[in-house]
Structure formats: structure tokens, C-alpha cells
Scaffold this motif. Structure first.
Motif, PDB file in Angstrom:
ATOM      1  N   ARG A   6       0.834  -1.207   0.000  1.00 49.37           N
ATOM      2  CA  ARG A   6       0.000   0.000   0.000  1.00 49.37           C
ATOM      3  C   ARG A   6       0.865   1.250   0.000  1.00 49.37           C
ATOM      4  NH1 ARG A   6      -5.379  -0.119   1.969  1.00 49.37           N
ATOM      5  NH2 ARG A   6      -5.014   1.933   2.825  1.00 49.37           N
ATOM      6  N   PHE A   7       0.441   2.231  -0.774  1.00 49.42           N
ATOM      7  CA  PHE A   7       1.168   3.509  -0.791  1.00 49.42           C
ATOM      8  C   PHE A   7       0.986   4.236   0.540  1.00 49.42           C
ATOM      9  CE2 PHE A   7       0.422   3.014  -5.411  1.00 49.42           C
ATOM     10  CZ  PHE A   7       1.691   3.287  -5.886  1.00 49.42           C
ATOM     11  N   GLN A   8       2.052   4.830   1.035  1.00 52.23           N
ATOM     12  CA  GLN A   8       1.901   5.746   2.169  1.00 52.23           C
ATOM     13  C   GLN A   8       1.201   7.005   1.682  1.00 52.23           C
ATOM     14  OE1 GLN A   8       5.763   6.678   3.876  1.00 52.23           O
ATOM     15  NE2 GLN A   8       6.503   4.708   3.153  1.00 52.23           N
ATOM     16  N   ARG A   9       0.690   7.774   2.629  1.00 51.89           N
ATOM     17  CA  ARG A   9       0.066   9.044   2.284  1.00 51.89           C
ATOM     18  C   ARG A   9       1.099   9.945   1.584  1.00 51.89           C
ATOM     19  NH1 ARG A   9      -3.399  13.425   4.496  1.00 51.89           N
ATOM     20  NH2 ARG A   9      -4.503  13.699   2.534  1.00 51.89           N
ATOM     21  N   PHE A  10       0.679  10.627   0.540  1.00 55.66           N
ATOM     22  CA  PHE A  10       1.516  11.547  -0.249  1.00 55.66           C
ATOM     23  C   PHE A  10       2.591  10.828  -1.069  1.00 55.66           C
ATOM     24  CE2 PHE A  10      -0.002  14.262   3.284  1.00 55.66           C
ATOM     25  CZ  PHE A  10      -0.877  15.027   2.524  1.00 55.66           C
ATOM     26  N   VAL A  11       2.513   9.513  -1.143  1.00 53.75           N
ATOM     27  CA  VAL A  11       3.342   8.765  -2.092  1.00 53.75           C
ATOM     28  C   VAL A  11       2.356   8.242  -3.128  1.00 53.75           C
ATOM     29  CG1 VAL A  11       4.993   6.898  -2.428  1.00 53.75           C
ATOM     30  CG2 VAL A  11       4.942   8.162  -0.252  1.00 53.75           C
TER      31      VAL A  11
ATOM     32  N   ALA B   7      18.619  25.276 -18.470  1.00 53.50           N
ATOM     33  CA  ALA B   7      17.740  25.146 -17.305  1.00 53.50           C
ATOM     34  C   ALA B   7      17.790  23.709 -16.789  1.00 53.50           C
ATOM     35  CB  ALA B   7      16.311  25.519 -17.694  1.00 53.50           C
ATOM     36  N   MET B   8      17.434  23.544 -15.516  1.00 54.68           N
ATOM     37  CA  MET B   8      17.448  22.207 -14.904  1.00 54.68           C
ATOM     38  C   MET B   8      16.008  21.781 -14.625  1.00 54.68           C
ATOM     39  SD  MET B   8      20.714  21.811 -14.394  1.00 54.68           S
ATOM     40  CE  MET B   8      21.438  21.131 -12.928  1.00 54.68           C
ATOM     41  N   ILE B   9      15.673  20.542 -14.961  1.00 56.62           N
ATOM     42  CA  ILE B   9      14.311  20.057 -14.721  1.00 56.62           C
ATOM     43  C   ILE B   9      14.352  18.808 -13.843  1.00 56.62           C
ATOM     44  CG2 ILE B   9      12.157  19.270 -15.782  1.00 56.62           C
ATOM     45  CD1 ILE B   9      13.283  20.511 -18.441  1.00 56.62           C
ATOM     46  N   TYR B  10      13.581  18.864 -12.760  1.00 57.14           N
ATOM     47  CA  TYR B  10      13.398  17.701 -11.899  1.00 57.14           C
ATOM     48  C   TYR B  10      11.959  17.219 -12.072  1.00 57.14           C
ATOM     49  CZ  TYR B  10      17.728  18.995  -9.496  1.00 57.14           C
ATOM     50  OH  TYR B  10      19.039  19.279  -9.200  1.00 57.14           O
ATOM     51  N   LEU B  11      11.756  15.905 -12.171  1.00 56.21           N
ATOM     52  CA  LEU B  11      10.405  15.355 -12.304  1.00 56.21           C
ATOM     53  C   LEU B  11       9.984  14.709 -10.991  1.00 56.21           C
ATOM     54  CD1 LEU B  11      10.813  13.518 -15.739  1.00 56.21           C
ATOM     55  CD2 LEU B  11       9.996  15.855 -15.338  1.00 56.21           C
ATOM     56  N   ALA B  12       8.742  14.952 -10.604  1.00 52.86           N
ATOM     57  CA  ALA B  12       8.268  14.387  -9.340  1.00 52.86           C
ATOM     58  C   ALA B  12       6.747  14.273  -9.383  1.00 52.86           C
ATOM     59  CB  ALA B  12       8.718  15.277  -8.186  1.00 52.86           C
ATOM     60  N   SER B  13       6.165  13.812  -8.296  1.00 48.40           N
ATOM     61  CA  SER B  13       4.711  13.688  -8.213  1.00 48.40           C
ATOM     62  C   SER B  13       4.101  15.068  -7.957  1.00 48.40           C
ATOM     63  CB  SER B  13       4.343  12.773  -7.050  1.00 48.40           C
ATOM     64  OG  SER B  13       4.514  13.480  -5.839  1.00 48.40           O
TER      65      SER B  13
END
Ligand code: SF4
Lengths: 165, 420
Positions: B165-170, B389-395
Motif C-alpha cells: 500500500r502507498f503511504q500518504r503523499f506517495v 535550465a534544470m528540470i526535476y520530475l516528481a509527483s
């Protein structure tokens, strides 16, 4: 089908955003696209490529978007063929469909230096490095893909097949 | 056979197909947008066939540069409109649709068991509903318009089984980033990625779309999930067109198994999608821009999780947060749910449904030296503007938390500490 040209070398994972950045996609003019070919990696590329070059690259060449503007930009910039360890699949199909020959050639990066003269035999799947005097085996294209390249791309190929030429 | 093989067998009129075989397949649905479409239209005209093979199996969407940001884009839009009108094809014009992949799914154009091709690499998103969907180029699309057929090599399939199960905010985005990091940007070239396991069965349809969407970032031909009750219910609520339920036979072996219970939020660092690290390793990196949107994470659950973090908080001074709902439908729903108000009060800039900042085409571009954290799917050099420029990918959760703090931040920590 024989293609000759000087080698220009790139590394792994050359993506379509560096081949032709998104901000140029509003034009359909291949010559204008060609002026920005490879801008993300080497702004001098269009002037180098004009004399007719063969790109030699690492794995996953052309990864990223489905933009056909990528192989078009390369073709019109003067790229005669792309040899890579492996290709991203959409780029691979697009290149063949617009008549830019592409060959998977494992080990190619080790055997070619910038500026080497290369001779590619598409039908046989062989690459000769004339500068170093060695021959490399590439993966042969299936016959139906070769016939698309021979006809100059998918459109010409279809016209023949459908009798609309 | 697995689901991909069954769909390709059905599409090519055969009882069985095996990986590696090339099949000549009948296309069920084809999609173009205004970046790839005009080239396809030009090529179609060149072929010399007057009518498309089946006008009811083509969908056209304006999404990348809407509303037109330049005369050049306006001309591309016009080319699309004229072709749609001439051929009688359904067009989602400005104000009617949104990001093409979201539109294809929420308007019921991609259904289980179908072979769908789109002139856009993230067409693989529709695997979330059990379609075999893959991206192709413009010239190839012209050939599909003319003949309704395409050659495809039957892919080998990599099966990924997910438990826990995913934790909250994951979120599913963190899972797919982890998978991209492990498989690598070229780890699944020519292959199909099939996701399965209890975590997938319990996942929202939107989360499944996020997973399948990023299959192409590993070079895969498609990402696909066996359609279950939830998928069927989703499709039936959006179309009354019939479809065939094809599913993988149950004797499959898994090439990869994953457990998400202890999964940390993940971040893909510059300049490649497979340069993935747990958020703890990059926390503290200052950001100039944050972007929530795209076909990966511009859906209602994405905006909802971001809003739950932004509620009562403010975007850090000096940071700009762009929020772009993936479609008109998502826009309307977030309006009704009050999410847009939360964003605006937090100091975010809410944009119209469009690809927007995702591909650096017409809005939210980055200056040299700037850093962006984005919920989209690619962080290549120059993708969102300047090559410097720098790009980070996330949720979306991580993006929202980072916008509040002004640096890359674990959303779990921000929420646990209850920081303003
Ligand atoms: S949102 Fe981004 S990745 Fe998705 S279709 Fe638009 S430009 Fe492509």
C-alpha cells in the motif's frame, strides 16, 4: 544501396528535444527545421552536416517524442544515414518512413573516430570504415523496410502500391 | 498469450501470434494533435487518396499550443480544422478538449481490446484501460489514414508485479519513476510493459494512466494493464460503444516484482528520466518554477493531492507555481470541488487546459540557470525552454510541497511538521 559520408559522433540517449527543440515545431518547412538540427547538443551541427555526414551514436538514439520533425531536420541538414548501437522505436520507424536510412550497428562507437570516412551498404547491412580499413556488421534491415527506403520513403512506396503515383 | 499478443492477434485476423513476428494489423482508432497532425495531413494528400479509410475511427485534438500563441500555430490549427471539416472527422477544438491523451480516455475513444495508434509518443497511456496503444510518426499516420492498417512487430513483454500500500503523499508517479530508474531509459525498447498485482488492482484509473504514460520513457512500445471491473466501469460511463475484453492468460512469469509499502517519493534529476533518486537525496535544491499538469499528472486526483498540500499555505516568494488541468473536464471538476480557489489563494497561476509548460512550446518557459520541478514526464536538456535550465520530475504532491518551501521537499515531511 550504398551511402558514403564523414562520421559525426554522438553518445547515448540522444533525444528528440535536442535533435529539434519543441519551440521550432510550428514550422513545416524542412529547410528551417534543418537550420536547428541538433541545436541542443551542438549549435554548429547544421554547418558541419551540410557537406553530407553519417551520424554515429550510442544506444537509444532518438528517444522521446514522436515528432517526425526530428529525422526530417537531420535529413535536410545533410545527414545521409544514422548508425547507432540501438534506436528508440518511433524514431526508427519515422526515419525509414521519410527515407532516412538507419542501421543498428552494435559496437560501432568503438570503431569510429570523428571525421572517419564511412561506406554503408544498406542491403547487405555492412559498414566499412575506409579511414581505418575495417568492416563492421550491422543488423540487416528486413526486405520490406529496405523497399520503403529504396522507394524514397513510405509515401512514395504507398503511391506505388495503391497505384496513385 | 498475454493481453498484448491477444490484441495484436485479433487485429491481424489470426488465432495466435508470437513475440518477434511482424503482423499487418487493422487499426481501431487513430489520433493526431496539431503538432504531428499537419505533417500527417500533408503526407496524406501526397498519397493521393481522397477520403480517409474510416472517418469515425479518427480523433483530432488541439492541445499543444492552445489557444494559438503565434500566427504559425494559428495556421496549424486552421489546417487541422479544415481537414476535420472536409473529411467529417471529430475535432476537439480550443475549449472542447484538452491534452489529447486525457481526451482520448475520458471521452471514451480508447477502449479495452483495441489497437490504438496516435501520432504522439504518450499514446501508450491508453494501456491503462487494456487497449494496445502506441505512438507513431506523421507519415506513418498518413498511411494509416489511407489504408487503416499498420505493420507492427509483436513485442516481448516485461511483466511487473506490484504489491503493498502507498503511504500518504506517495503516489503512482513515485512508483513509475522508481521503475524508470531501475529499467533505464532504453531498458524496454521495442517491448511491452505489463503492470499487474494487488497494488495495481487497487489503483485509481488515473493512477494507472500515470503508470502506462511513462512506459515510453523506458523505450517501451506500450504500457498495459489487464482491464478489471473498475476499468470496464470507467469505459462504460464514457461511451456506449461495445468492446471486447481481452486479458492475459494466468500462467505468466514476472520479470520484476516491486513492493511499495516503504516507497519514498522519487525525483528524476537532470537531464534524463532514469536519473532517479529518492527525494531525501535531493531535498533542499532551490526551485524557481513548479509545474503541475500534463498527460502524466494533470488529472483530478493529481490536482486534489496538490490542493490538499496548498490549502491554507502559500507558494514561496520568488517561486512561480503553474497549474494546468489536463482537460476541460478536469478544469470544471476542480472548479466545482473548489480546488482552483485553493490554488489561486496560494498564489499559483492557473492556466487553461493545454500541454503548456510540459514541452516548452508556448508557456512557462525557463530562463538559463533556472530550476523547475515538474509533474510531467521528460527532463531532457531544453525540454522546457533554455538548454541551460534544470528540470526535476516528481509527483504533484512533491511539486506542491516544493513550491511552498521553495526547494525540493518531501511532501510527507511538510505535512507532518505542519509547516506553513
Ligand atoms: S502534456 Fe506533455 S507529454 Fe503529454 S502530450 Fe502534451 S506535450 Fe506531450
Amino acid at each position: 544501396m550504398i551511402v558514403k559520408g564523414e562520421a559525426v559522433i554522438f553518445g547515448d540517449d540522444v533525444n528528440t528535444d535536442v535533435i529539434i527543440p519543441g519551440r521550432y515545431l510550428t514550422t513545416l518547412d524542412p529547410e528551417e527545421l534543418a537550420r536547428h538540427a541538433m541545436e541542443g547538443l551542438d549549435p554548429e551541427f547544421p554547418s558541419k552536416a551540410r557537406r553530407g555526414v553519417i551520424i554515429v551514436a550510442g544506444k537509444n538514439f532518438g528517444c522521446g517524442s514522436s515528432r517526425e520533425q526530428a529525422p526530417i531536420a537531420l535529413k535536410y541538414a545533410g545527414v545521409r544515414c544514422v548508425l547507432a548501437e540501438s534506436f528508440a522505436r518511433i524514431f526508427y520507424r519515422n526515419a525509414i518512413n521519410i527515407g532516412l536510412p538507419v542501421l543498428e550497428c552494435p559496437g560501432i562507437l568503438r570503431e569510429v573516430s570523428p571525421g572517419d570516412n564511412l561506406t554503408v551498404n544498406l542491403a547487405e547491412g555492412k559498414v566499412r570504415n575506409d579511414t581505418k580499413g575495417i568492416t563492421l556488421e550491422a543488423l540487416k534491415l528486413p526486405d520490406f523496410l529496405l523497399s520503403i527506403i529504396r522507394d524514397g520513403g513510405l509515401i512514395e512506396h504507398l503511391k506505388r502500391r495503391l497505384g496513385t503515383a | 498469450m498475454n493481453i498484448s499478443e491477444k490484441i495484436l492477434a485479433a487485429a491481424s485476423g489470426r488465432d495466435e501470434v508470437a513475440p518477434g513476428e511482424v503482423v499487418d494489423a487493422k487499426v481501431d482508432v487513430a489520433m493526431i494533435n496539431e503538432i504531428t497532425g499537419p505533417l500527417a495531413i500533408e503526407a496524406f494528400r501526397e498519397i493521393g487518396v481522397e477520403r480517409v479509410w474510416d472517418k469515425d475511427r479518427i480523433v483530432m485534438v488541439l492541445d499543444h499550443q492552445v489557444p494559438a500563441d503565434s500566427v504559425k500555430s494559428a495556421i496549424l490549427h486552421k489546417v487541422m480544422r479544415e481537414f476535420a471539416e472536409e473529411q467529417g472527422i471529430l475535432l476537439y477544438d480550443v475549449g472542447l478538449g484538452g491534452v489529447c491523451h486525457q481526451v482520448m480516455l475520458e471521452k471514451g475513444h480508447a477502449r479495452p481490446g483495441e489497437l490504438v495508434v496516435g501520432a504522439d509518443s504518450h499514446t501508450c497511456t491508453y494501456g491503462a484501460l487494456g487497449a494496445f496503444a502506441t505512438g507513431i510518426g506523421s507519415t506513418e499516420m498518413a498511411a494509416v489514414f489511407a489504408t487503416g492498417r499498420i505493420w507492427l512487430r509483436v513485442p516481448h513483454t516485461v511483466l511487473i508485479r506490484v504489491t503493498g500500500r502507498f503511504q500518504r503523499f506517495v503516489t503512482p508517479k513515485d512508483l513509475i519513476l522508481l521503475i524508470v530508474g531501475e529499467v533505464g531509459a532504453d531498458g524496454a525498447i521495442y517491448k511491452a510493459l505489463e503492470f499487474t498485482g494487488p497494488t495495481i488492482e487497487g489503483m485509481s484509473i488515473g493512477g494507472r494512466m500515470t503508470l502506462c504514460n511513462m512506459a515510453v520513457e523506458m523505450g517501451a512500445k506500450t504500457g498495459i494493464i489487464n482491464p478489471d471491473k473498475a476499468a470496464v466501469a470507467y469505459v462504460q460511463s464514457r461511451t456506449d460503444k461495445p468492446f471486447a475484453l481481452l486479458r492475459s492468460d494466468p500462467d505468466a512469469d514476472y520479470e520484476k516484482t516491486m513492493e511499495v509499502s516503504s516507497l519514498e517519493p522519487q525525483v528524476a534529476c537532470p537531464h534524463s528520466v532514469d536519473n532517479v533518486k529518492p527525494v531525501s537525496e535531493v531535498e533542499g535544491t532551490p526551485v524557481d518554477q513548479a509545474f503541475i499538469g500534463s498527460c502524466t499528472n494533470g488529472r483530478i486526483e493529481d490536482l486534489a493531492v496538490a490542493a490538499s498540500i496548498l490549502k491554507g499555505r502559500r507558494v514561496r516568494k520568488g517561486v512561480r507555481l503553474l497549474v494546468t488541468p489536463a482537460s476541460q473536464e478536469v478544469y470544471l471538476e476542480s472548479l466545482k470541488l473548489g480546488l482552483l480557489e485553493i490554488f489561486v489563494k496560494a498564489g499559483a497561476y492557473v492556466c487553461n487546459p493545454t500541454c503548456g509548460a510540459c514541452f516548452g512550446g508556448h508557456m512557462g518557459l525557463l530562463a538559463p540557470g533556472e530550476t523547475c520541478i515538474s509533474s510531467s514526464n521528460r527532463n531532457f536538456v531544453g525540454r522546457m525552454g533554455s538548454p541551460e535550465a534544470m528540470i526535476y520530475l516528481a509527483s504533484p504532491a512533491t511539486v506542491a510541497a516544493s513550491a511552498v518551501v521553495g526547494e525540493i521537499t518531501d511532501p510527507r515531511r511538510l505535512m507532518a511538521e505542519g509547516r506553513p
